[in-house]
Design an enzyme around this catalytic site. Sequence first.
Site, PDB file in Angstrom:
ATOM      1  N   VAL A  73     -23.951  53.965 -46.109  1.00 49.59           N
ATOM      2  CA  VAL A  73     -23.828  54.718 -44.894  1.00 49.59           C
ATOM      3  C   VAL A  73     -24.640  54.038 -43.844  1.00 49.59           C
ATOM      4  O   VAL A  73     -25.988  53.639 -43.961  1.00 49.59           O
ATOM      5  CB  VAL A  73     -24.171  55.953 -45.027  1.00 49.59           C
ATOM      6  CG1 VAL A  73     -24.221  56.936 -43.701  1.00 49.59           C
ATOM      7  CG2 VAL A  73     -23.321  56.826 -46.216  1.00 49.59           C
ATOM      8  N   LYS A  88     -19.473  55.240 -43.414  1.00 48.65           N
ATOM      9  CA  LYS A  88     -19.552  55.137 -44.890  1.00 48.65           C
ATOM     10  C   LYS A  88     -18.602  54.136 -45.163  1.00 48.65           C
ATOM     11  O   LYS A  88     -17.210  54.121 -45.012  1.00 48.65           O
ATOM     12  CB  LYS A  88     -19.317  56.302 -45.377  1.00 48.65           C
ATOM     13  CG  LYS A  88     -19.580  56.317 -46.987  1.00 48.65           C
ATOM     14  CD  LYS A  88     -19.786  57.645 -47.670  1.00 48.65           C
ATOM     15  CE  LYS A  88     -20.160  57.396 -49.444  1.00 48.65           C
ATOM     16  NZ  LYS A  88     -20.175  58.737 -50.026  1.00 48.65           N
ATOM     17  N   ASP A 184     -23.189  66.762 -56.925  1.00 44.14           N
ATOM     18  CA  ASP A 184     -24.382  65.930 -56.448  1.00 44.14           C
ATOM     19  C   ASP A 184     -25.350  66.392 -55.359  1.00 44.14           C
ATOM     20  O   ASP A 184     -25.838  65.794 -54.465  1.00 44.14           O
ATOM     21  CB  ASP A 184     -23.954  64.531 -56.048  1.00 44.14           C
ATOM     22  CG  ASP A 184     -25.344  63.714 -56.190  1.00 44.14           C
ATOM     23  OD1 ASP A 184     -26.038  63.737 -56.903  1.00 44.14           O
ATOM     24  OD2 ASP A 184     -25.104  62.610 -55.549  1.00 44.14           O
TER      25      ASP A 184
END
Length: 423
Positions: A73, A88, A184
């Site tokens: 990123v 990204k 995540d």
Amino acid sequence: MSPLDHSHALSLIPAASLNTWYDPQLESFSGLSAAPAMKLADRVARGHEPVLGELLGDYELERLVGAGSMGQVFAARSRATGERVALKVLRPDHGRALLRLEQEFRALESVEHPNFVKPRELVMPAEGEAFFTMELIDGVPFVEYVRQQTRAGQLPNQLRLRRALRQLLAALEHLHQRGYVHRDLKPSNVLVTPSGRVVVLDLGLVCDADAGDPIERGLVGTPAYMAPEQARQGQTGPAADLYAVGVMLYECLCGAWPFMGAAQDILAAKVEDHAPDPALRTSQADADLLELCRTMLAGDPEQRGTASQALARLASPARLAPVRSFLRGRARADGRAGLSPWTSWTYPWGARSRALAALSWPALSWPACMRARARRQSGDPRRAPPTGDKGSGGATWVERDGPRPSRSDRRAWPRRHTRAGRR
């Protein structure tokens, strides 16, 4: 269990998955981690990689913001509008990179919410790098924002923790209602801006809550924040995200993870053992926060509940009853004295410093003092000279603008009449 026996636990985690997915430098399985640009430069994968100053479409890359095993990123600037965005790009050698990139962008579009990063543009040219742009967030990781300068072994500001935690749970509630699982969640993927806005980032591992992940198979996520069912590579549902939030809450309260050690040790402990009680490290924390942390760290996904239930427990009046009793001056269960009623309005400052509560009273009494001074200057005193003999104990009404008022009139217009007598 102590010492930890890994023989059975590690048998449930295929070694091939650990070797394939785990990056010991990033402490993450197929996840994106924020880190200083100079350290990230040493982790660039082999093959063609974007470099600072390079143009991708209409965007000029300015600095590296984050990198992981799947991509990078950058902070970038649009040459057309001058807007600064986060850009990204996935690594070219990552399998199914285009599918993963498009899935993340579509997920961000469908979960539009104030506590999720806002997507901007998806660019998939016939030749060259595919990428997407999104809102560039200026913030700090969740745990760092909550604890700030808090020393190890001490509690952070629990009001700040509550405000941030409510926003995070509201974002998760919205995500789960849309049928997605993040998979995540960790402090570096949840940033807090200077204004206090919580922003969830990096939906690179997002998947459908019912169908699972058709793109990636194997162990994915960050070991310290993985739920036990993730470590077993079982079906990952919304409860896995709540477990990650429970780890973050534990870290905010205690200043450490519930399970410490290398990645394989952490995963083995989660499979074989229960998370430690946060009250063992910080018994002075609010009871509802401790109970919420225990619930979200439950080994059984069914016992963790939902994000909506966690939000309700966080704001439950029943769980705030001990705090209200403390404010009313009642004795607490642990023997500590509560606040007197005159300091209750200053909570939590009164709980931390009664001197501060006492000093705050002049600010409340100042308007009344100014009104009294204005009445004296306008010749409208509150008292009139008494009509009876001094010390007689009598009390009579002195007429000012008319006859003696009735009881209701005296209540409605107390300034027109005054009671005189005993001094």
